[in-house]
Design an enzyme around this catalytic site. Structure first.
Site, PDB file in Angstrom:
ATOM      1  N   HIS A  69       0.828  -1.205   0.000  1.00  0.00           N
ATOM      2  CA  HIS A  69       0.000   0.000   0.000  1.00  0.00           C
ATOM      3  C   HIS A  69       0.866   1.260   0.000  1.00  0.00           C
ATOM      4  CE1 HIS A  69      -3.548   2.471   1.283  1.00  0.00           C
ATOM      5  NE2 HIS A  69      -2.576   3.207   1.799  1.00  0.00           N
ATOM      6  N   GLU A  70       1.795   1.347   0.938  1.00  0.00           N
ATOM      7  CA  GLU A  70       2.611   2.555   1.037  1.00  0.00           C
ATOM      8  C   GLU A  70       3.510   2.723  -0.180  1.00  0.00           C
ATOM      9  OE1 GLU A  70       1.852   4.727   3.042  1.00  0.00           O
ATOM     10  OE2 GLU A  70       0.672   3.580   4.484  1.00  0.00           O
ATOM     11  N   HIS A 121       1.725   4.633  -2.801  1.00  0.00           N
ATOM     12  CA  HIS A 121       1.834   6.091  -2.685  1.00  0.00           C
ATOM     13  C   HIS A 121       3.185   6.563  -3.226  1.00  0.00           C
ATOM     14  CE1 HIS A 121      -1.828   6.753  -0.510  1.00  0.00           C
ATOM     15  NE2 HIS A 121      -1.467   6.054   0.553  1.00  0.00           N
ATOM     16  N   GLU A 179      -6.060   7.768  -1.622  1.00  0.00           N
ATOM     17  CA  GLU A 179      -5.781   6.396  -1.204  1.00  0.00           C
ATOM     18  C   GLU A 179      -6.072   5.368  -2.304  1.00  0.00           C
ATOM     19  OE1 GLU A 179      -4.307   5.542   1.554  1.00  0.00           O
ATOM     20  OE2 GLU A 179      -4.281   7.603   2.325  1.00  0.00           O
ATOM     21  N   TYR A 204     -10.851   6.935   3.266  1.00  0.00           N
ATOM     22  CA  TYR A 204     -10.302   5.585   3.218  1.00  0.00           C
ATOM     23  C   TYR A 204     -11.345   4.581   2.734  1.00  0.00           C
ATOM     24  CZ  TYR A 204      -5.831   6.599   5.448  1.00  0.00           C
ATOM     25  OH  TYR A 204      -4.570   7.066   5.708  1.00  0.00           O
TER      26      TYR A 204
END
Length: 683
Positions: A473-474, A477, A502, A619
């Site tokens: 997930h990170e 980004h 997100e 989110y």
């Protein structure tokens, strides 16, 4: 192109250095503030504004100074030197105060007003991104009160400075938190031995105890594995009460936000925030959350029924007194037990297949295939990173076409330490932009800051499956920041509507639940073997286990956030009791009561203090878009490079330079819908 050639190409690039003293941080912050003031002085003196004499110097300043400012304020989150962290905090306060001052200047606002009016009248040949920049800049001025009378404008400015300082202090308290709770080894029965070994031993009242900090690798195994309910309860309450000094700070933040919104003419702070979001109106958000809660509640009640039966059987098996209640501190423990007993999923066993470095290497290979990029690991010198544990990679694009383009650099800071940011996040340190020559690009840099267990002399750091998902997930980004190619830093990367930001990362989480991809990511830390089919099949079946209860918890955060930011009268604001509101809503919405043991969990709710205020709903909101994109482009073939590049160039590349809904419609060939999301969550 060989690995060696990529290495040489990577080392030819110029990357930031990280050797600076606290006094230098403060001095550089003062110099940056002075430069910003001089910029606004220059803009204010323009009598006949054009793109060339107004927008270009304005944009150039923020293009070139975004990284220096972000670097100065980033140290507070990662430095081991407390004096440097403190200096970084002071720098942020100084820079924020000056920025608020400049963005409250009527003379600079008037210049942009004239420019915007001229562009609207003329048949302009100005590019759309420049037009968007002017429009957004004008909006920013207005949202700082520039449409108000002078006295009112000054009041807004003072409120914003006070708000900024409080937000910085809230974050500082959170990062500096060194709270812990101590237990005997007997009280920690059930917690894996390798976890017990990482706890520091201390003497307390003549008894040896283990010190459990509130860092993820320490406290979460206690929640999940401690067999003693009193231990879990004590840990849960202590963890919920960390950073208690932020209680009053958050109360002040909410009061000031209310005042700012009212001064600017908005009914509530949420109305002020959502004006710049995809959702636009608070009713849209509240309707979305209420509808989702209605759909989730029966699912959660079924989840709860199964967990209660499991608890009853467990207590009987251990010869303990029956208890028909199911508390907040029971959830993680019995969720873990359900996974192990019903689905034969042992998260500690699964973690053996995901040693950190091997998993990172394989994960990067996934991204390389999907987006046609190349990661090249660098060998940092002493001042190339801020800590010896930090890894650095250069990234290149369009490998298959032979049109190799350097895109930027990404840092991985993966293990907990004193004073470090406590969650997992991506920090977009330096945005990319088109240089003044109109041809060459300034490459971005970004950083993943996480808190995974450190390796020991016997074992590497092993990732639980949910930690693999977190990293994926990170990294999503981070890749958004690296692969973006906008003209201006203002729109680079994740500078999109907050309730969409997100989506790209949530979409990429799906790869962690795809059988072939899970197997390819895995490699047992001792044997190197891939995880076996049966274990993967069982793991995939757990994707939506207790999804009702899990999503109600997310819903609670979103509803609490909206509750405190949709207050529309002074009377209601004066009646707001954060402690009572938090605990009543938490028990009611999550369906997991605290048995009369309220906490100040909002005091460590970092998202609501800064960044996601009246925006935590995002989110859940962005999951709708994430599911739609994945099901449309990738579900049948997750490693499809053609679709990956198309997605890269329509969504990631454009950042916030174009309305995101237009990008989504172009990508999907239609308006996005919630069909995939509802199918994913509810079947």
């Amino acid at each position: 192109m060989s690995t060696e050639s990529f290495q040489l190409l990577a080392h030819d690039q110029k990357y930031p250095t990280w050797d600076i003293s606290p006094s230098q941080v403060k001095q550089l912050a003062k110099e940056l503030a002075q430069k910003e003031t001089e910029l606004f002085d220059q803009i204010a003196k323009v009598t006949d504004p054009t793109i060339e004499n107004t927008l270009q110097p304005f944009a150039q300043f923020f293009n070139e100074n975004s990284f220096p400012e972000n670097q100065l304020t980033f140290y507070q989150h990662v430095s081991t030197d407390k004096s440097l962290r403190d200096a970084s905090t002071e720098a942020e306060e100084l820079l924020d105060k000056n920025s608020i001052e400049q963005w409250s200047r009527e003379d600079a606002f008037k210049t942009f007003e004239k420019l915007n009016a001229a562009l609207e009248k003329a048949t302009s040949t100005v590019d759309p991104e420049s037009l968007r920049y002017v429009s957004k800049t004008l909006t920013s001025f207005k949202r700082n009160g520039l449409a108000l009378p002078a006295e009112q404008r000054e009041k807004v400015k003072k409120l914003q400075v006070e708000l900024s300082n409080l937000k910085v202090q809230f974050s500082k308290n959170y990062n500096e938190d060194d709270g812990f709770i101590c237990f005997t080894e007997k009280e920690l029965a059930g917690v894996p031995q390798n976890v017990l070994e990482q706890f520091q031993k201390i003497e307390e009242n003549g008894e040896t105890k283990l010190k459990v900090t509130f860092k993820y690798p320490d406290i979460f195994p206690v929640f999940k594995y401690a067999e003693n309910a009193d231990t879990r309860k004590a840990a849960n309450i202590a963890y919920g009460n960390r950073c208690a000094e932020n209680d009053e700070i958050l109360a002040k933040i909410i009061r000031i936000r209310y005042d700012i919104a009212k001064e600017l003419g908005y009914d509530t702070f949420s109305d002020y925030v959502l004006e710049e979001r995809m959702a636009k109106k608070k009713d849209t958000v509240l309707d979305f959350l209420d509808d989702l809660r209605t759909k989730l509640k029966p699912v959660a009640e079924n989840n709860l029924k199964e967990l209660k039966e499991l608890k009853k059987a467990d207590l009987e098996k251990r010869g303990l007194a029956s208890d028909d209640n199911f508390y907040a501190w029971d959830f993680n423990f019995y969720n873990e037990k359900l996974l192990a007993e019903k689905y034969q999923v042992d998260n500690n066993k699964i973690a053996e297949y995901f040693p950190l470095q091997s998993t990172i290497d394989k994960m990067l290979q996934f991204y390389e295939i999907i987006f046609d990029i190349k990661f090249v690991k660098l060998t940092p010198q002493s001042n190339d990173t801020w800590h010896e544990d930090v890894q650095q990679y250069a990234i290149f694009q369009n490998i298959s076409k032979g049109e190799i383009e350097h895109m930027g650099a990404i840092y991985f800071d993966l293990h907990p330490r004193t004073g470090k940011y406590g969650h997992a996040a991506n920090f977009g340190l330096g945005p990319g932009y088109l240089k003044q020559d109109g041809k060459t690009r300034h490459a971005p840099v970004t950083a993943l800051v996480c808190n995974f267990t450190k390796p020991t002399k016997d074992k590497p750091s092993l990732l639980k499956h949910d930690e693999v998902v977190t990293f994926f997930h990170e990294l999503g980004h981070g890749i958004h920041n690296i692969l973006s190619q906008t003209k201006y830093a203002r729109f680079h990367g994740t500078s999109v509507e907050r309730d969409f930001v997100e989506t790209p990362s949530q979409m990429l989480e799906y790869w962690c639940w795809s059988k072939d991809e899970i197997k390819k990511l895995s490699s047992h830390y001792e044997t190197g073997q891939q995880i076996d089919d049966d274990l993967v099949d069982q793991l995939i079946k757990t994707k939506h286990v207790n999804t009702g209860l899990f999503n109600l918890r997310q819903l609670f955060f979103g509803l609490f956030d909206m509750k405190v930011h949709t207050i529309d009268t002074k009377e209601k604001l004066s009646e707001l009791n954060l402690f009572q509101t938090w605990n009543e809503m938490k028990d009611e919405v999550t369906l997991l009561p605290s048995d009369g043991n309220p906490t100040k969990g909002y005091a460590s709710f970092g998202h609501i203090a800064g960044g996601y205020e009246s925006g935590y709903y995002g989110y859940l909101y962005s999951l709708v878009f994430a599911a739609d994109i994945y099901y449309t482009l990738f579900k049948k073939d997750p490693m499809n490079t053609e679709n990956g590049v198309r997605y890269r160039d329509i969504i990631l590349k454009r950042g916030g330079s174009k309305d995101i809904m237009e990008n989504l419609e172009e990508l999907l060939g239609r308006k996005p819908n919630s069909e995939a999301f509802l199918s994913e969550i509810f079947g």
